[in-house]
Design an enzyme around this catalytic site. Structure first.
Site, mmCIF file in Angstrom:
data_model
loop_
_atom_site.group_PDB
_atom_site.id
_atom_site.type_symbol
_atom_site.label_atom_id
_atom_site.label_comp_id
_atom_site.label_asym_id
_atom_site.label_seq_id
_atom_site.Cartn_x
_atom_site.Cartn_y
_atom_site.Cartn_z
ATOM 1 N N HIS A 176 0.584 -1.286 0.230
ATOM 2 C CA HIS A 176 0.364 0.327 -0.057
ATOM 3 C C HIS A 176 0.949 1.254 -0.034
ATOM 4 O O HIS A 176 1.911 1.898 0.331
ATOM 5 C CB HIS A 176 -0.348 0.203 1.152
ATOM 6 C CG HIS A 176 -0.322 0.145 2.985
ATOM 7 N ND1 HIS A 176 0.115 -0.998 3.437
ATOM 8 C CD2 HIS A 176 -0.152 1.103 3.513
ATOM 9 C CE1 HIS A 176 1.097 -0.471 4.458
ATOM 10 N NE2 HIS A 176 1.006 0.733 4.530
ATOM 11 N N ASP B 247 0.927 5.428 1.945
ATOM 12 C CA ASP B 247 -0.458 5.294 3.085
ATOM 13 C C ASP B 247 -1.277 6.165 3.076
ATOM 14 O O ASP B 247 -1.008 7.546 2.095
ATOM 15 C CB ASP B 247 0.798 5.940 3.726
ATOM 16 C CG ASP B 247 1.590 4.980 4.538
ATOM 17 O OD1 ASP B 247 1.085 3.928 4.776
ATOM 18 O OD2 ASP B 247 2.536 5.648 5.246
ATOM 19 N N HIS C 138 4.386 0.479 0.041
ATOM 20 C CA HIS C 138 4.930 -0.831 0.991
ATOM 21 C C HIS C 138 4.371 -1.729 1.685
ATOM 22 O O HIS C 138 3.060 -1.934 1.698
ATOM 23 C CB HIS C 138 6.197 0.128 2.156
ATOM 24 C CG HIS C 138 5.168 1.034 2.815
ATOM 25 N ND1 HIS C 138 4.145 1.891 2.405
ATOM 26 C CD2 HIS C 138 4.616 0.757 4.520
ATOM 27 C CE1 HIS C 138 4.223 2.623 2.880
ATOM 28 N NE2 HIS C 138 3.808 2.040 4.273
ATOM 29 N N ARG D 76 5.813 6.428 14.228
ATOM 30 C CA ARG D 76 6.029 6.696 12.779
ATOM 31 C C ARG D 76 5.312 7.874 12.956
ATOM 32 O O ARG D 76 4.390 8.946 13.601
ATOM 33 C CB ARG D 76 4.323 5.600 12.149
ATOM 34 C CG ARG D 76 3.914 5.672 10.474
ATOM 35 C CD ARG D 76 2.556 4.885 11.264
ATOM 36 N NE ARG D 76 2.095 4.746 9.600
ATOM 37 C CZ ARG D 76 0.930 5.583 8.662
ATOM 38 N NH1 ARG D 76 0.434 6.211 10.220
ATOM 39 N NH2 ARG D 76 0.977 4.963 8.045
HETATM 40 C C1 SIN Z 1 3.368 1.517 8.036
HETATM 41 O O1 SIN Z 1 2.373 1.057 7.239
HETATM 42 O O2 SIN Z 1 2.974 2.351 7.941
HETATM 43 C C2 SIN Z 1 4.063 0.964 8.215
HETATM 44 C C3 SIN Z 1 5.230 0.326 7.894
HETATM 45 C C4 SIN Z 1 6.219 -0.613 9.718
HETATM 46 O O3 SIN Z 1 5.858 -1.362 9.936
HETATM 47 O O4 SIN Z 1 7.206 -1.477 8.688
#
Ligand code: SIN
Length: 272
Positions: free
Chosen positions: A96, A98, A248, A263
């Site tokens: 995806h 974000d 990602h 994050r």
């Molecule tokens: C995310 O999808 O923003 C997190 C990715 C992760 O935890 O590696």
């Protein structure tokens, strides 16, 4: 600052820079340029307080509230992404980009590794410029005029699955936004594929059943190994990725171990 590319498509390690220091505008511009050039960049061994992390992120734009998780006390823009030893569900274990369901999705996501398993829990990244550029001229021109409905409802949100994550707004899964299937990056001017398997519901003006065959073809392109880079986290690694031109996938291969990340998302412009 040294920039060490990690694959022929995307990913670079940036060395010899301390993100807790007062960085000049020229240093921030150089980091941003490395991000534009490599789409995902990371820094090892960074010692940042929440305030320093917040201040560093703020240099790249307006910080954005993440609508489904509350921030740390006193730092509303830093959300904790935690999988405990006892959990099997993992946040972001789908390809995806974000928050594509927002009218203004984040241009940058930063993830700062606080606790990582000894092995496993890597994040995979894929280059959406390459995924677009390798399509045939015929398919490129058909996709050029299409828009897609991106919704927070494609995967279900269960507030109870993460024990330590402060989830919120699970009733707002009808949040959606229409964006072009091919978006032009507002800083590089390059075109990138912008549909993803957990947010894209359907093409605008079509049903999901009509849309899925072509969407699934495009999702298969996203996972092409040649477009990818795999980040192995260490404690105190800070990564930033460009959601305008990457996708990602957080690997969920470390049951029985704890992973805790901080994050931050940085607001971008409306995709066009
Ligand atoms: C995310 O999808 O923003 C997190 C990715 C992760 O935890 O590696």
């Amino acid at each position: 600052m040294q920039v060490l590319p990690q694959s022929s498509v995307l990913g670079a390690e940036l060395r010899d820079i301390d993100l807790s220091a007062e960085l000049s505008d020229a240093q921030i511009a150089a980091i941003n340029q490395a991000l534009l050039d490599h789409q995902v960049i990371f820094f090892r061994d960074q010692q940042l307080s929440p305030q320093q992390y917040n201040d560093f992120a703020r240099r790249f734009g307006q910080l954005q509230d993440y609508m489904f998780v509350d921030g740390l006390d006193g730092f509303p823009y830093i959300t904790e992404i935690i999988k405990t030893e006892n959990e099997t569900e993992s946040f972001g274990s789908f390809w995806h980009s974000d928050s594509a369901y927002l009218d203004i999705p984040p241009k940058i996501t930063m993830l700062y590794a606080r606790e990582v398993p000894e092995r496993g829990g890597d994040t995979l990244f894929a280059d959406m410029y390459a995924a677009y550029e390798d399509l045939s001229p015929g398919l490129k021109s058909s996709l050029e005029t299409l828009k897609a409905v991106n919704s927070a409802s494609v995967v279900s949100r269960d507030e109870d699955i993460y024990t330590e994550v402060k989830s919120k707004n699970s009733d707002k899964s009808d949040q959606s936004a229409v964006h072009p299937v091919i978006r032009r990056h507002d800083e590089t001017g390059r075109k990138a594929l912008y549909v993803n398997s957990i947010h894209t519901l359907r093409f605008d003006g079509m049903t999901r059943a009509e849309s899925l065959p072509l969407l699934q073809y495009l999702y298969a392109r996203v996972t092409h190994p040649e477009y990818s880079f795999r980040l192995r986290w260490q404690p105190d690694t800070l990564a930033m990725w460009d959601n305008r031109c990457t996708q990602h996938y957080a690997l969920n291969d470390y049951h029985g171990y704890r992973r805790a990340m901080h994050r931050i998302i940085v607001a971008g412009a409306k995709p066009c």
